[in-house]
Write a protein that holds these residues in place. Structure first.
Motif, short mmCIF file in Angstrom:
data_model
loop_
_atom_site.label_atom_id
_atom_site.label_comp_id
_atom_site.label_asym_id
_atom_site.label_seq_id
_atom_site.Cartn_x
_atom_site.Cartn_y
_atom_site.Cartn_z
N TRP A 8 0.82 -1.20 0.00
CA TRP A 8 0.00 0.00 0.00
C TRP A 8 0.87 1.27 0.00
O TRP A 8 0.54 2.26 -0.66
CB TRP A 8 -0.94 0.02 1.21
CG TRP A 8 -2.16 -0.80 0.97
CD1 TRP A 8 -2.40 -2.06 1.42
CD2 TRP A 8 -3.30 -0.42 0.21
NE1 TRP A 8 -3.62 -2.50 0.98
CE2 TRP A 8 -4.20 -1.50 0.22
CE3 TRP A 8 -3.65 0.72 -0.51
CZ2 TRP A 8 -5.41 -1.47 -0.42
CZ3 TRP A 8 -4.87 0.75 -1.15
CH2 TRP A 8 -5.73 -0.34 -1.11
N GLY A 12 0.82 3.98 -2.95
CA GLY A 12 0.51 5.39 -2.66
C GLY A 12 1.58 6.32 -3.19
O GLY A 12 1.28 7.38 -3.77
N VAL A 16 0.98 9.21 -6.06
CA VAL A 16 1.34 10.62 -5.87
C VAL A 16 2.35 11.06 -6.93
O VAL A 16 2.22 12.14 -7.51
CB VAL A 16 1.91 10.85 -4.44
CG1 VAL A 16 2.52 12.23 -4.32
CG2 VAL A 16 0.80 10.68 -3.41
#
Length: 101
Positions: A8, A12, A16
């Motif tokens: 995760w 992430g 981004v």
């Protein structure tokens, strides 16, 4: 559980990074395009003023100074603002020479 957290976290970070790239790359391209367009217009204005100077029947010191300033700015390069300033000086010189024909 720590393996899932790592997945995760990496996901992430990639998300981004992709978001930043999709935002910054088009903005940079637009800025570069604006700069190139401004310099193209400035070079055209300088060339037009040079033709007007060559066609003028009398010398106009103020126009000579403006064209010299425009050529100096063009030689130093710079961003879009410098290009617009050079174009403005060249256009003013062109107008002065056209008025003295």
């Amino acid at each position: 559980m720590s393996h899932t957290l790592l997945v995760w976290l990496v996901g992430g970070i990639l998300l981004v990074g992709a978001g930043l790239a999709t935002t910054l790359i088009p903005a940079r391209r637009a800025r570069d395009r604006e700069r190139r367009t401004a310099w193209s217009a400035a070079r055209a204005a300088i060339d037009t003023a040079t033709v007007s100077r060559d066609a003028a029947t009398s010398t106009v010191p103020a126009a000579e100074q403006l064209l010299a300033r425009a050529e100096s700015i063009a030689a130093a390069r710079g961003g879009a603002t410098a290009a617009r300033t050079a174009a403005q000086h060249a256009q003013q010189a062109d107008q002065l020479w056209r008025g003295h024909r």
